[in-house]
Write an enzyme that holds these catalytic residues in place. Sequence first.
Site, short mmCIF file in Angstrom:
data_model
loop_
_atom_site.label_atom_id
_atom_site.label_comp_id
_atom_site.label_asym_id
_atom_site.label_seq_id
_atom_site.Cartn_x
_atom_site.Cartn_y
_atom_site.Cartn_z
N ASP A 12 7.33 0.17 4.65
CA ASP A 12 7.30 1.42 3.87
C ASP A 12 8.64 2.16 3.96
OD1 ASP A 12 6.15 3.31 2.24
OD2 ASP A 12 5.06 4.33 3.83
N ASN A 60 -0.98 0.60 -5.36
CA ASN A 60 0.38 0.69 -5.89
C ASN A 60 0.46 0.39 -7.40
OD1 ASN A 60 1.88 -0.60 -2.82
ND2 ASN A 60 1.62 1.53 -3.46
C1 IPE Z 1 1.58 1.21 1.81
O1 IPE Z 1 2.60 2.08 1.44
C2 IPE Z 1 1.67 -0.03 1.00
C3 IPE Z 1 2.87 -0.84 1.21
C4 IPE Z 1 3.82 -0.65 2.07
C5 IPE Z 1 2.97 -1.98 0.35
P1 IPE Z 1 2.35 3.28 0.40
O2 IPE Z 1 3.64 3.97 0.28
O3 IPE Z 1 1.72 2.75 -0.81
O4 IPE Z 1 1.26 4.15 1.18
P2 IPE Z 1 0.97 5.71 1.14
O5 IPE Z 1 0.74 6.06 -0.29
O6 IPE Z 1 2.16 6.41 1.70
O7 IPE Z 1 -0.24 5.89 2.01
C1 IPE Z 2 7.16 0.54 0.25
O1 IPE Z 2 8.05 1.54 -0.06
C2 IPE Z 2 7.09 -0.53 -0.83
C3 IPE Z 2 5.90 -0.43 -1.69
C4 IPE Z 2 4.85 0.32 -1.49
C5 IPE Z 2 5.88 -1.26 -2.88
P1 IPE Z 2 7.66 2.77 -1.00
O2 IPE Z 2 7.94 2.38 -2.38
O3 IPE Z 2 6.29 3.23 -0.69
O4 IPE Z 2 8.72 3.87 -0.53
P2 IPE Z 2 8.43 5.38 -0.20
O5 IPE Z 2 7.30 5.41 0.77
O6 IPE Z 2 8.08 6.04 -1.49
O7 IPE Z 2 9.69 5.88 0.39
MG MG Z 3 5.49 4.50 0.66
#
Ligand code: IPE
Ligand code: IPE
Ligand code: MG
Length: 236
Positions: A12, A60
């Site tokens: 993340d 997502n």
């Molecule tokens: C969790 O991250 C999913 C992945 C890393 C693929 P998110 O960014 O989607 O989770 P939340 O929304 O912060 O809980």
């Molecule tokens: C994790 O990074 C990757 C996916 C969930 C696809 P994020 O895209 O959630 O990045 P942040 O959390 O918004 O910084």
């Molecule tokens: Mg994230």
Amino acid sequence: MTIPQHIAIIMDGNGRWAKQRGLPRTAGHKKGAETLKKILKYAREKGVSVVTLFAFSSENWNRPKEEVDTLMDLFRSYLKNDVQALIKQGIRISFIGNRQKFASDIKEQMDKIEAETKNLTAFHVVLALSYGARDDIVLAVQKITERVQQGILLPADITGKMISDSLSTAGIVEPDLVIRTSGEERISNFLLWELAYAELYFTPVYWPDFNELEFDKALASYQKRQRRFGGLDPVK
Ligand code: IPE
Ligand code: IPE
Ligand code: MG
């Protein structure tokens, strides 16, 4: 020193990493794919047997179309390049999550890669794509209740092992350690059943900045834990 047999990683912070640099979020995802390559290599060198990566959650899909489209292109290129390099090293690749939601070319690639590598044993990489633990549990319940309806199984005979064996992670040892980057300290619908006794490690480092040194810190933290599984004595 005890090395976790299975590490699950919630990768993340890609978007925030990019934002911090005035770049589009997708630049963070691209950099994140490089981190992944580095960390898989290192985990293997350290003697870890299985790594599960949360790369795209069932939730997502709700992100803006441009971001989802870019992520799909990144998966395509990852499956075509990085994954082929892993296969050449004798690494098994599996996918967990709802494959039906992907474009047919991606779905076909996934099926092909999984079939082609199912007997490889050098190391096991599990990619959680379009994955949500609640969906996975719902599917498991549907499979089990079908057997109940057919009269093959009595409700009272349903066991925890049957549930484990009906999940998409069936046959994979449960994670010993979960690493979540980016400072968020939550599970976000990842492996809810399988993490019952996993050790959790959270770091503020954004995934694109995560590296071997940070991985060592996670291992060091794990090695200090006492896992008791509800008993009184630490279990090694
Ligand atoms: C969790 O991250 C999913 C992945 C890393 C693929 P998110 O960014 O989607 O989770 P939340 O929304 O912060 O809980
Ligand atoms: C994790 O990074 C990757 C996916 C969930 C696809 P994020 O895209 O959630 O990045 P942040 O959390 O918004 O910084
Ligand atoms: Mg994230």
